[in-house]
Design a protein around this motif. Structure first.
Motif, short mmCIF file in Angstrom:
data_model
loop_
_atom_site.label_atom_id
_atom_site.label_comp_id
_atom_site.label_asym_id
_atom_site.label_seq_id
_atom_site.Cartn_x
_atom_site.Cartn_y
_atom_site.Cartn_z
N UNK A 179 0.85 -1.20 0.00
CA UNK A 179 0.00 0.00 0.00
C UNK A 179 0.88 1.25 0.00
N UNK A 180 0.61 2.17 -0.93
CA UNK A 180 1.39 3.40 -1.01
C UNK A 180 1.03 4.40 0.07
N UNK A 181 1.85 5.48 0.16
CA UNK A 181 1.63 6.49 1.20
C UNK A 181 0.29 7.19 1.03
N UNK A 182 -0.08 7.49 -0.23
CA UNK A 182 -1.35 8.17 -0.47
C UNK A 182 -2.53 7.33 0.00
N UNK A 183 -2.44 6.02 -0.26
CA UNK A 183 -3.51 5.13 0.18
C UNK A 183 -3.58 5.07 1.71
N UNK A 184 -2.41 5.03 2.34
CA UNK A 184 -2.37 4.99 3.81
C UNK A 184 -2.95 6.28 4.41
N UNK A 185 -2.58 7.41 3.81
CA UNK A 185 -3.11 8.70 4.28
C UNK A 185 -4.63 8.72 4.14
N UNK A 186 -5.12 8.29 2.98
CA UNK A 186 -6.56 8.28 2.73
C UNK A 186 -7.29 7.37 3.72
N UNK A 187 -6.67 6.23 4.02
CA UNK A 187 -7.28 5.27 4.95
C UNK A 187 -7.37 5.85 6.36
N UNK A 188 -6.29 6.50 6.79
CA UNK A 188 -6.27 7.09 8.14
C UNK A 188 -7.26 8.24 8.23
N UNK A 189 -7.31 9.10 7.19
CA UNK A 189 -8.26 10.22 7.19
C UNK A 189 -9.70 9.71 7.27
N UNK A 190 -9.97 8.61 6.55
CA UNK A 190 -11.32 8.03 6.59
C UNK A 190 -11.64 7.50 7.98
N UNK A 191 -10.65 6.87 8.61
CA UNK A 191 -10.83 6.34 9.96
C UNK A 191 -11.08 7.46 10.97
N UNK A 192 -10.35 8.58 10.82
CA UNK A 192 -10.54 9.73 11.73
C UNK A 192 -11.94 10.31 11.56
N UNK A 193 -12.38 10.45 10.30
CA UNK A 193 -13.69 11.05 10.03
C UNK A 193 -14.85 10.22 10.55
N UNK A 194 -14.71 8.90 10.53
CA UNK A 194 -15.82 8.05 10.95
C UNK A 194 -15.79 7.71 12.45
N UNK A 195 -14.71 8.11 13.13
CA UNK A 195 -14.60 7.85 14.57
C UNK A 195 -15.29 8.97 15.35
N UNK A 196 -16.20 8.61 16.21
CA UNK A 196 -16.86 9.60 17.06
C UNK A 196 -15.85 10.22 18.02
N UNK A 197 -15.95 11.53 18.18
CA UNK A 197 -15.00 12.25 19.05
C UNK A 197 -15.59 12.38 20.45
N UNK A 236 2.35 12.17 6.10
CA UNK A 236 2.34 13.42 5.33
C UNK A 236 3.74 14.00 5.21
N UNK A 237 4.53 13.88 6.27
CA UNK A 237 5.91 14.38 6.23
C UNK A 237 6.72 13.59 5.20
N UNK A 238 6.50 12.27 5.13
CA UNK A 238 7.20 11.44 4.16
C UNK A 238 6.80 11.81 2.73
N UNK A 239 5.52 12.10 2.56
CA UNK A 239 5.01 12.43 1.23
C UNK A 239 5.64 13.70 0.68
N UNK A 240 5.88 14.67 1.56
CA UNK A 240 6.39 15.97 1.11
C UNK A 240 7.90 16.03 1.03
N UNK A 241 8.58 14.95 1.43
CA UNK A 241 10.04 14.93 1.32
C UNK A 241 10.42 14.82 -0.15
N UNK A 242 11.46 15.61 -0.59
CA UNK A 242 11.90 15.52 -1.98
C UNK A 242 12.38 14.12 -2.30
N UNK A 243 12.04 13.63 -3.48
CA UNK A 243 12.47 12.30 -3.90
C UNK A 243 13.37 12.43 -5.12
N UNK A 244 14.67 12.34 -4.90
CA UNK A 244 15.63 12.41 -6.00
C UNK A 244 15.63 13.75 -6.70
N UNK A 245 15.93 13.74 -7.99
CA UNK A 245 16.03 14.97 -8.76
C UNK A 245 14.67 15.60 -9.01
#
Length: 364
Positions: A1-19, A38-47
């Motif tokens: 599973x890629x980072x974007x998928x993991x981020x989307x999954x966590x965001x969905x879990x946060x939204x559906x969890x009662x606070x 999110x920090x990993x996603x925004x790190x520069x990757x190579x050139x």
């Protein structure tokens, strides 16, 4: 599973969890994981991770303002109106494709205004040129968020979410949390105030998520789990933001009045050139700049050319602005203005200056 998928999954879990109290610990851990990915996603990757053509703009002037907004809200028109810079203007989206710098001259200061390409939703995930836009925005002293008054406040909410996702905190202060990582000795967590939004167990769990098992944490105020995560991540940027609602000539007077009374907000019309002088004045206020005049012994102060500094700047900062070696030969300074009780008053290097104070430095 890629980072974007993991981020989307966590965001969905946060939204559906009662606070509520029972889910605070679970939500805190999810937010810690989300910040890490999110920090990993925004790190520069190579050139391919560079800023890109047209984005590497040298910082100049007394302050830098990042002009951010969705496409076709009038950013280029504003830049061309309040500066002497010509930015491409057209009635279609994405007219500006690179970072266009301009200079606002006000109170003797030169304020660099960067017209950044229009941000779209998903900029934090790298859509469009969002990653480059955000990288430049992080180097600014202030964000000028331009919004379309005809579209209500939905643009404001979406842009704030995008900037929040990449660690830019608007009109917020840095959390008063002392944190120091150690090599051994375990974790110690203390607080100077009662904690109602986070507990010691959650603090340990968040640190464990970042593989931190030795360190010292001291809460100086009642902070949330999000604020604690910000301190742990350590790359958050806290800056002032001014919201400029453009196209007020296309909405009702009642709606203009409502928007004008929102905090940190200015209502304008670039096409009709309405309220632009007040906008520039508010940019100065939000940048928290002051102007200091200098005086030579036996002469009148030079009121035509002041030194631009941050509010709260000391006499030492003034000396550094005049010449880097002046502090070494400093004896005392005479100050006229609102920062002293007497005119003139003899002060030392630690004295804080106010706007339009006059200073005469006496050297050894």
């Amino acid at each position: 599973m890629g980072i974007l998928e993991r981020i989307s999954e966590i965001e969905h879990e946060i939204n559906r969890t009662q606070k509520n109290k029972a889910t605070e610990h679970h939500l805190g851990l999810l937010k810690a994981k989300l910040a890490k990915y999110r920090a990993q996603l925004l790190e520069p990757s190579g050139k391919s991770g560079g800023k890109g053509e047209g984005f590497d703009v040298m910082k100049s002037g007394d302050a830098r303002v990042a002009l951010i907004g969705f496409p076709s809200v009038g950013k280029s028109t504003l830049l061309s109106t309040v500066t002497n810079t010509e930015s491409a203007i057209a009635a279609y989206e994405f007219t500006t494709l690179t970072c266009v710098p301009g200079v606002i001259k006000y109170e003797g200061a030169e304020i660099q205004l960067l017209d950044l390409p229009g941000i779209i939703e998903g900029a934090a995930q790298g859509k469009g040129r969002g990653r480059q836009v955000i990288a430049v925005a992080r180097t600014a002293d202030m964000v000028l968020m331009m919004l379309d008054a005809t579209k209500g406040e939905i643009q404001k909410r979406l842009l704030e979410e995008e900037l929040e996702a990449v660690g830019i905190r608007l009109n917020k202060s840095k959390p008063k949390i002392y944190y120091k990582q150690r090599k051994s000795g375990g974790l110690t967590v203390n607080s100077m105030v009662p904690l109602t939004k986070i507990d010691e167990k959650l603090v340990h769990s968040i640190l464990a998520e970042y593989k931190i098992f030795n360190g010292e944490v001291l809460f100086r105020e009642d902070c949330t789990a999000d604020e604690f995560i910000d301190v742990i991540v350590g790359n958050r940027v806290y800056m002032p933001c001014l919201y400029a609602y453009n196209k007020i000539d296309q909405i009702s007077i009642e709606e203009v009045d409502r928007l004008a009374h929102l905090p940190h907000t200015v209502v304008i019309s670039c096409n009709m050139r309405l309220n632009l002088d007040y906008l520039v004045e508010q940019i100065w206020e939000h940048l928290n700049l002051i102007k200091i005049f200098t005086k030579k012994r036996g002469q009148r102060p030079d009121l035509t050319d002041g030194i631009i500094l941050r509010n709260g700047a000391t006499v030492e900062a003034v000396c550094h602005s005049i010449h880097r070696t002046m502090v070494d030969s400093f004896r005392y300074a005479l100050v006229w203005g609102t920062s002293v009780k007497f005119n003139p008053q003899r002060v030392g290097l630690t004295h804080s200056m106010n706007h339009e104070d006059v200073i005469q430095v006496v050297s050894k």
